[in-house]
Design a protein around this motif. Structure first.
Motif, short mmCIF file in Angstrom:
data_model
loop_
_atom_site.label_atom_id
_atom_site.label_comp_id
_atom_site.label_asym_id
_atom_site.label_seq_id
_atom_site.Cartn_x
_atom_site.Cartn_y
_atom_site.Cartn_z
N VAL A 185 42.71 38.57 28.85
CA VAL A 185 43.93 37.84 29.23
C VAL A 185 44.37 37.00 28.05
O VAL A 185 43.56 36.37 27.38
CB VAL A 185 43.66 36.92 30.44
N CYS A 215 46.53 32.74 36.88
CA CYS A 215 47.11 34.04 36.56
C CYS A 215 46.26 35.10 37.24
O CYS A 215 45.03 35.09 37.08
CB CYS A 215 47.10 34.24 35.04
N THR A 244 48.80 40.33 29.99
CA THR A 244 47.73 41.31 30.10
C THR A 244 48.02 42.44 29.13
O THR A 244 49.07 43.08 29.21
CB THR A 244 47.63 41.86 31.54
N SER A 282 42.60 34.57 35.88
CA SER A 282 42.33 33.64 34.80
C SER A 282 43.01 32.32 35.12
O SER A 282 44.03 32.28 35.79
CB SER A 282 42.87 34.19 33.48
N TRP A 306 46.99 33.89 26.72
CA TRP A 306 47.82 32.75 27.13
C TRP A 306 48.70 32.32 25.96
O TRP A 306 48.22 32.21 24.83
CB TRP A 306 46.96 31.59 27.58
N GLN A 337 51.70 34.48 38.21
CA GLN A 337 51.31 33.12 37.81
C GLN A 337 51.65 32.13 38.91
O GLN A 337 52.63 32.27 39.63
CB GLN A 337 52.07 32.70 36.55
N CYS A 392 50.90 33.88 30.90
CA CYS A 392 49.71 34.70 30.72
C CYS A 392 50.19 36.13 30.46
O CYS A 392 51.25 36.54 30.93
CB CYS A 392 48.77 34.63 31.92
N LEU A 438 44.08 28.45 33.29
CA LEU A 438 44.23 27.63 32.08
C LEU A 438 44.13 26.17 32.50
O LEU A 438 44.82 25.74 33.43
CB LEU A 438 45.59 27.91 31.44
#
Lengths: 111, 115
Positions: free
Chosen positions: A31, A22, A90, A71, A33, A5, A88, A73
């Protein structure tokens, strides 16, 4: 295996925007969050799926680039209530049913 | 109704003692987890159980022993506590992440302090 991150921390004034990223070295199928406020449990925000489907929050948006295994946010017009640590995650890494989290991004929103 | 509940919320104990943390979920989920969160906020998975069976043990010392009497309960027993065990322990549950796109729900955490 752990997603990476960035940034590690962000300080904002109310109304400002922020992006939290991320990335993973392994293929991502989806993904997650989460946001954790101080002294509380992590709380689900969003899931992003391959193909662009999303499930989650009304006021927070996110993107998922499967090819780049990334990803992001997007926190727009931030409010004081957005303060906390964002993680984040996975899921099913290595085929196993588990959620592996990044190290977190600390967000502080000030008046 | 609390979805994932764990007890106790705080636990202060001396080195060498044995302690347990209990977790229960009423969401009907198949999978339960234990996470450890250290002082730097890093959330590390310790164990994952699916329908009472251990499926993941993330190289946690043998002093930590999870037990799942049924799929709604997952307890964590810690023997011979050490100073480094001090952390916040979170229980969580979800449906099988490989089969359904669903989120994990966390308990409120147990802050363990070993003195």
């Amino acid at each position: 295996q752990q997603p990476v991150q960035s940034p590690q921390a962000v300080i904002l004034r109310e109304g400002e925007d922020a992006v939290i990223n991320c990335s993973s070295s392994k293929a991502l199928y989806s993904v997650h969050w989460y946001r954790q406020k101080h002294g509380e449990a992590p709380v689900f925000l969003m899931i992003l799926l391959k193909g662009g489907e999303q499930k989650g929050h009304e006021k927070i948006s996110a993107s998922f680039n499967e090819k780049k295994q990334q990803s992001s946010l997007y926190l727009t017009a931030s409010q004081l209530s957005y303060s906390g640590t964002y993680f984040c995650g996975t899921p099913f890494s290595g085929g196993y049913n588990k959620l592996i989290f990044g190290a977190g991004t600390r967000l502080a929103v000030h008046p | 109704d609390t979805a994932v509940s764990q007890t106790p919320k705080y636990l202060v104990t001396q080195m060498g003692n044995d302690k347990s943390i209990k977790c229960e979920q009423n969401l009907g989920h198949d999978t339960m987890y234990w996470y450890k969160q250290d002082s730097k906020k890093f959330l590390k998975i310790m164990f994952s159980y699916n329908n009472k069976e251990l499926i993941i043990n993330e190289t946690v010392p043998n002093r930590f022993s999870p037990k799942s009497p049924d799929k709604a309960h997952l307890n964590l027993h810690i023997n011979s506590l050490e100073l480094g065990d001090s952390a916040v322990y979170f229980c969580a549950s979800s449906q099988d992440l490989r089969r359904s796109y669903t989120e994990a729900f966390f308990g409120q955490g147990t802050r363990l302090t070993v003195v």
